[in-house]
Design an enzyme around this catalytic site. Structure first.
Site, PDB file in Angstrom:
ATOM      1  N   CYS A 117       0.813  -1.224   0.000  1.00 22.45           N
ATOM      2  CA  CYS A 117       0.000   0.000   0.000  1.00 22.45           C
ATOM      3  C   CYS A 117       0.848   1.278   0.000  1.00 22.45           C
ATOM      4  O   CYS A 117       0.354   2.354  -0.319  1.00 22.45           O
ATOM      5  CB  CYS A 117      -0.942   0.001   1.194  1.00 22.45           C
ATOM      6  N   HIS A 258      -3.406   7.336   2.641  1.00 22.93           N
ATOM      7  CA  HIS A 258      -3.783   6.040   2.066  1.00 22.93           C
ATOM      8  C   HIS A 258      -5.196   5.703   2.534  1.00 22.93           C
ATOM      9  O   HIS A 258      -5.551   5.913   3.692  1.00 22.93           O
ATOM     10  CB  HIS A 258      -2.793   4.974   2.533  1.00 22.93           C
ATOM     11  N   ASN A 288      -9.946  -0.145  -0.438  1.00 23.64           N
ATOM     12  CA  ASN A 288      -8.489  -0.008  -0.364  1.00 23.64           C
ATOM     13  C   ASN A 288      -7.888  -0.469  -1.704  1.00 23.64           C
ATOM     14  O   ASN A 288      -7.897  -1.654  -2.009  1.00 23.64           O
ATOM     15  CB  ASN A 288      -7.978  -0.872   0.793  1.00 23.64           C
TER      16      ASN A 288
END
Ligand code: UT7
Length: 331
Positions: A117, A258, A288
């Site tokens: 990520c 994020h 996500n």
């Protein structure tokens, strides 16, 4: 007299998400979950899932073409292509090489960074170093992930969280010393490697019939542990990059974090004492999207005109590794 190293700046951004929308209600038809649970625990309402005949490079290509157009540059102007991804088209070669060919780039060097990520922040930070060193004038920096291909659609604790997407930024030499990437930092703690990972398919446990039957090719995550360390680590590294840039929290115009879970983002904002009006949240639309989440959100806010000249934007990310990072940019 020695010349100061050039500063790098984001010259253009672009993003791409698949057309196919999967809502929480759609997921409630295949696993024991509900729109209410997913919304209250994560803030996610829907996510995009890539159509079967496409791969991460297809999303990356669209996002990259849009970023180049936004920057007013041609693919021939690029010296390097750096892609943050953990779901490349192939085990090897890199997604960056596949993307290079799809874009028709020549006379460039291209490579992937795998920081899950945090991939986009790692790629951005690396591009900044190349530009400051004088080796690169314009780099294409991409975050592209297709985690839907690595989900166990029978595991309600993970399949509800992720979505697919790609975002890109053209990073080049800033024409104004006061603008651009003011500071960036990366950090990792590999002792958490097995807190969030895919057990099989690598050199440790190659694919066998057994690994497939045991569903070991999809994401395993201890969500609670990730949550705790994510909030603490992103707060710390955000404060550090602001210190490095000799700025304070009040100087920040916008945070583009994020997008993993709305609760992580609000907890982070509270710890940093940054009001939520300054914090970008789009996790409800995309879930996500791993390395894509920051560049997709950044592109959206730029196109909405939410970033003015001179604004200080703080980026921060956290993910598997654990790997995390942050950057401060003056636009
Ligand atoms: O990008 C970085 C990577 N990932 C992350 O940042 C994710 C970080 N972690 C999280 O976002 C949260 O930990 C989750 C959203 C993954 C989970 O939220 P939680 O509040 O930590 O829930 P939990 O895992 O403690 O589960 C609570 C309950 C459990 O039931 P019991 O044991 O209390 O009876 C789970 O079995 O919720 C149950 N549960 C679900 N129920 C309905 C877990 N997933 C679901 C689901 N629907 N999808």
């Amino acid at each position: 007299m020695t010349q100061a190293a050039p500063r790098s700046a984001i010259l253009g951004t672009g993003s791409a998400v698949p057309a196919t929308v999967v809502t929480n209600d759609d997921l409630a038809k295949i696993v024991d979950t509900s729109d209410e649970w997913i919304t209250t625990r994560t803030g996610i309402k829907e996510r995009r899932v890539l159509e079967g005949d496409k791969a991460a490079s297809d999303l990356a290509r669209l996002a990259s073409e849009r970023a180049l157009e936004d920057a007013g540059l041609d693919v021939a102007d690029l010296d390097a292509i750096i892609v943050g991804t953990c779901t490349a088209d192939y085990q090897f070669p890199s997604l960056a090489c596949v993307l290079e060919a799809k874009l028709g780039a020549r006379d460039v060097f291209s490579f992937d960074v795998n920081a899950a990520c945090s991939g986009f922040l790692n790629a951005l930070s690396v591009s900044d170093m190349f530009i400051r060193s004088g080796r690169v004038r314009n780099a294409l920096v991409v975050g592209s992930d297709v985690l839907s291909r690595f989900l166990d659609w029978q595991d309600r604790s993970t399949c509800i969280l992720f979505g697919d997407g790609a975002g890109a930024a053209v990073v080049g030499v800033s024409d104004d010393d006061d603008r651009g990437i003011l500071s960036s930092r990366l950090q990792t703690d590999g002792s958490y490697a097995e807190t969030l990972y895919i057990r099989a398919g690598g050199s440790k446990k190659p694919a066998t019939q057994e690994t497939v039957e045991n569903r070991e090719h999809s994401i395993f995550m201890n969500g609670k542990e990730v949550f705790k360390v994510a909030v603490r680590s992103m707060e710390e590294i955000s404060r550090r990059v602001l210190d490095d840039a000799e700025l304070c929290v009040d100087d920040v115009s916008l945070v583009v974090p994020h997008q993993a879970n709305r609760r992580i983002i609000t907890a982070l904002a509270a710890r940093l004492s940054i009001p939520m009006e300054k914090v970008i949240v789009n996790v409800h639309k995309y879930g996500n999207t791993s390395a894509a989440s920051i560049p997709v959100a950044l592109d959206e806010v730029r196109r909405e005109g939410r970033i003015a000249d001179g604004d200080i934007v703080l980026l921060n990310a956290f993910g598997a590794g654990f790997a995390w990072g942050a950057a401060v940019i003056r636009f």
